[in-house]
Design a protein around this motif. Structure first.
Motif, PDB file in Angstrom:
ATOM      1  N   ASP A 232       0.892  -1.031   0.188  1.00  0.00           N
ATOM      2  CA  ASP A 232       0.094  -0.108  -0.080  1.00  0.00           C
ATOM      3  C   ASP A 232       1.068   1.149   0.049  1.00  0.00           C
ATOM      4  OD1 ASP A 232      -2.228   1.722   0.175  1.00  0.00           O
ATOM      5  OD2 ASP A 232      -2.652   1.371   2.319  1.00  0.00           O
ATOM      6  N   HIS A 411       7.517   1.159   5.699  1.00  0.00           N
ATOM      7  CA  HIS A 411       7.686  -0.037   6.149  1.00  0.00           C
ATOM      8  C   HIS A 411       8.775  -0.847   5.762  1.00  0.00           C
ATOM      9  CE1 HIS A 411       3.340  -0.984   7.484  1.00  0.00           C
ATOM     10  NE2 HIS A 411       2.872  -0.265   6.251  1.00  0.00           N
ATOM     11  N   TYR A 436       6.302  -7.741   4.248  1.00  0.00           N
ATOM     12  CA  TYR A 436       4.964  -7.095   4.333  1.00  0.00           C
ATOM     13  C   TYR A 436       3.794  -7.976   3.707  1.00  0.00           C
ATOM     14  CZ  TYR A 436       1.441  -3.092   3.476  1.00  0.00           C
ATOM     15  OH  TYR A 436       0.624  -2.231   3.518  1.00  0.00           O
ATOM     16  N   GLU A 475       2.089  -7.323   9.329  1.00  0.00           N
ATOM     17  CA  GLU A 475       0.615  -7.991   8.921  1.00  0.00           C
ATOM     18  C   GLU A 475       1.051  -9.069   8.161  1.00  0.00           C
ATOM     19  OE1 GLU A 475      -1.985  -5.052   7.367  1.00  0.00           O
ATOM     20  OE2 GLU A 475      -2.185  -4.069   9.270  1.00  0.00           O
ATOM     21  N   TYR A 538     -11.921   0.098   9.163  1.00  0.00           N
ATOM     22  CA  TYR A 538     -12.155  -1.176   8.302  1.00  0.00           C
ATOM     23  C   TYR A 538     -13.024  -1.866   8.977  1.00  0.00           C
ATOM     24  CZ  TYR A 538      -8.092   0.163   5.734  1.00  0.00           C
ATOM     25  OH  TYR A 538      -7.216   0.722   4.635  1.00  0.00           O
ATOM     26  N   GLU A 562      -0.453   0.507  14.555  1.00  0.00           N
ATOM     27  CA  GLU A 562      -1.401   1.225  13.496  1.00  0.00           C
ATOM     28  C   GLU A 562      -2.709   1.323  14.089  1.00  0.00           C
ATOM     29  OE1 GLU A 562      -1.256  -0.255   9.504  1.00  0.00           O
ATOM     30  OE2 GLU A 562       1.041  -0.508   9.753  1.00  0.00           O
ATOM     31  N   LYS A 629      -4.904   8.744   5.344  1.00  0.00           N
ATOM     32  CA  LYS A 629      -5.040   8.514   6.764  1.00  0.00           C
ATOM     33  C   LYS A 629      -3.932   9.489   7.346  1.00  0.00           C
ATOM     34  CE  LYS A 629      -6.818   3.771   6.345  1.00  0.00           C
ATOM     35  NZ  LYS A 629      -6.300   3.690   4.944  1.00  0.00           N
TER      36      LYS A 629
END
Ligand code: GCB
Length: 657
Positions: A232, A411, A436, A475, A538, A562, A629
């Motif tokens: 992302d 990241h 990731y 994640e 979400y 996060e 965000k």
């Protein structure tokens, strides 16, 4: 320090960091005491190995060569900048590399060939080609490269007067993603991974006039790469960080580790308490004159100690010093000099301890709450990748303004200005590699690649006081192959740096509808648990935060690494309207109320400081390829939610005093 000592010694015996393979092989092979070459040839005899045990598998994976001979602290060395305008050829079909049978060419663009007569056919010409700025991504520099993913050839010409008795290296701060480097038509080497530095020696290839340095940079996403195809963030391609010639004496100080001594025998999951008085570390020389008397000086702390390096150019040391410890309130840096007869290098180094005790993180022995924010390497007020000192000062300056003492550099490893500026500003840092989402866990080359990026990150930044956490992954889906992969990374990180804590951003599960539980099995291998959650974005609407009671199966500190939601700066509506600043503000208010009730919480790093570019975010008029965000907009404007965090952190700061 025994294991560390052994590792360093082995590294040296087996050829610098390239010998990491040997180290891990030897570690797993102990107490049997065969040397690197014997072990390697044993491995060669069993090509696919059958990897029955974890140890065997680890040994085989590490039989691949890792990063070699990275020079650290190039900021304080004699350098010649190759930054500026480079000529480029955009080559989506890799015509400069492959022939029409898709075989590598011997006479590719890297030869920079010119027609020798008016009849000769040469179908490229760097000197008439367009230019790009280095450092800089290509996407933001030319409209037609905005979405481009493929190969671009870069060329820089230069003259160079080599000083007597010196060696010269070309140093690249980062090239995203895969690069092949050539000087004067000769291949110097290749590098994979878009966020870490690498260098090649050019002493014998560089000449006085008309050198041409050519770099083939390819940012095609690959399923087996690190990161993999799906992320992302924008896949900025190119020579995204500085390119320099580094000039060093024939024998020089290539690498060193100077930190407070860690506790003895730290296991995989113990945050280790270190000494506040004993400095311990090592120095690695590179060159032929390896046996030297090396002096470490810290004038402000009255330190002047001399150590002898061995035949491998390696010296280990340990001594006591009266030190003011580094902390966010007092980011004390000492001027440290390492020198021997022909080389001398300075660094600014802070000394502090970091450890865990139950659910607490202790800095210099005292509990600290990490008032953090996540940051992408998105240049402030720009659609480009950040790289400069000024970018670092702006980004970390905004974090300071929010009352942060901690930044999660997501990241991937950020440019070196970030940890260095964090050192000066007193900002604690989480540094991570781009392991990731859905990495190919069972692919040994992928693991090798991740290990290499981890090694390069730690090699570059291991003397930065600000860095307290090495993060292994973000994640990643729970599973056996993933656990094995990440465990291998943890072992590597601990063996390279026993002074810092290990973490990873994981996800939660549920015990009951309103009872999140932190129970990722990989949690047992880290010191600090990172947990990403998007309650109110979400997952339901912001009010959902009210009903949650957080639990964990681990007696370890947790960072909510996060949380957040999107808002378009300047779009105002009621708190139920998605994308409005009011929605985001309300989400943060509800989150803060929930966070205050988590007993084992040791820190937070909301997602994220600024809006950042991402191809996953196409919504017209709201996103337009920006992940919204950010608490600060793409134009540098603070959204309402920024002030929610600022107030929360101000309160935590007051409570701490
Ligand atoms: C996440 C990822 C981060 C994304 C973020 C989002 O969980 O870790 O890379 O950008 O969510 O905005 O969805």
């Amino acid at each position: 320090m025994k294991v560390v000592k052994f590792i360093r010694h082995t590294l040296v015996r087996c050829g610098g960091l390239g010998g990491l393979s040997c180290v891990l092989i030897l570690l797993v092979a102990m107490p049997g005491s065969f040397g690197c070459s014997e072990r390697l040839s044993a491995l060669q005899r069993t090509p696919n190995g059958g990897a029955e045990s974890e140890h065997q598998r680890l040994a085989e994976v590490n039989a691949y060569p890792l990063e070699q001979n990275l020079i650290i602290n190039v900021d304080h060395r004699s350098t010649v900048s190759l930054n500026g305008k480079w000529q480029v050829i955009i080559d989506p079909y890799e015509n400069g590399y492959y022939d029409y049978r898709y075989l590598p060419k011997t006479n590719g663009y890297f030869k920079n060939t010119k027609p020798r007569n008016k009849s000769e056919l040469i179908e490229y010409d760097f000197d008439k080609s367009e230019v790009l700025n280095v450092p800089g991504d290509w996407n933001s520099q030319k409209d037609r490269l905005f979405f481009y993913e493929g190969t671009v050839w870069y060329k820089k010409s230069f003259d160079y007067q080599r000083k007597p008795n010196t060696r010269v290296f070309v140093y690249l701060g980062a090239a995203n993603y895969h690069s092949i480097v050539y000087l004067n038509g000769q291949k110097l080497g290749e590098h994979e991974g878009g966020f870490t530095p690498f260098n090649f020696e050019i002493t014998k290839v560089v000449r006085e006039k008309d050198n041409f340095l050519i770099v083939k940079v390819d940012n095609k996403r690959r399923r087996d790469a690190v990161p993999t195809v799906n992320t992302d963030w924008w896949n900025y391609g190119g020579l995204t960080r500085r390119v320099e010639l580094v000039e060093v004496p024939q024998t020089f100080i290539r690498d060193y580790f100077i930190q407070l001594k860690p506790a003895q025998g730290r296991g995989l999951a113990e945050g280790g308490k270190g000494s506040t008085k004993t400095i311990a570390g090592w120095i690695q020389l590179d060159g032929n004159q390896t046996e030297q008397a090396i002096t470490v000086e810290i004038p402000e702390a009255d330190v002047k100690q001399t150590f002898k390096s061995n035949a491998d150019g390696y010296a280990e040391f340990e001594f006591d010093a009266e030190l003011q410890l580094w902390s966010p309130e007092n980011p004390k840096l000492y001027d440290v000099t390492i020198k021997f007869e022909t080389d001398s290098v300075h660094d600014s180094i802070g000394f502090r301890t970091i450890e865990t005790k139950g659910s607490k993180i202790l800095l210099n022995g005292k509990p600290i709450f990490l008032r953090g924010i996540s940051i992408h390497e998105q240049a402030p007020k720009s659609d480009s990748r950040a790289h400069s000192q000024k970018h670092a000062e702006t980004l970390l300056g905004w974090a300071k303004e929010m009352n942060c003492n901690f930044a999660r550099l997501a990241h991937y490893p950020h440019n070196e200005n970030m940890p260095r500026t964090a050192d000066r500003l007193g900002m604690l840092v989480w540094s991570e590699i781009p392991v990731y989402w859905t990495i190919l866990w069972e692919n040994e080359d992928t693991l090798k690649n991740a290990l290499n990026q981890l090694t390069e990150m730690i090699t570059r930044d291991k003397n930065r006081a600000s860095v307290i956490l090495w993060s292994m992954a973000n994640e990643t889906p729970v599973g056996k192959a993933r656990n094995e992969f990440l465990k291998t990374l943890v072992k590597q990180a601990k063996s390279l740096d026993p002074t810092r804590l290990i973490t990873a951003a994981m996800e939660k599960s549920y015990k009951g509808a309103n009872t999140p539980v932190i129970n990722d099995p990989f949690g047992q291998y880290v010191d600090v648990l990172g947990c990403n959650e998007y309650i109110g974005w979400y997952e339901g609407l912001p009010d959902k935060c009210d009903s949650y009671t957080w639990t964990t199966i681990y007696d370890k500190p947790v960072i909510i690494s996060e949380l957040g939601g999107g808002a378009l700066y300047g779009f105002h509506a009621d708190k139920d309207t998605r994308w409005s600043e009011e929605y985001q503000e309300y989400l943060y208010e509800k989150q803060v109320e929930m966070l205050e009730k988590i007993p084992f919480l040791a820190g937070t790093s909301p997602w994220i400081l600024t809006d950042f570019m991402s191809p996953r975010r196409p919504l017209p008029q709201i996103q337009d390829y920006w992940n919204r965000k950010g608490l600060i907009s793409d134009k540098g404007k603070k959204k309402k939610a920024f002030y929610v965090m600022q107030r929360f952190y101000e309160k935590l700061k007051q409570d701490e005093q």
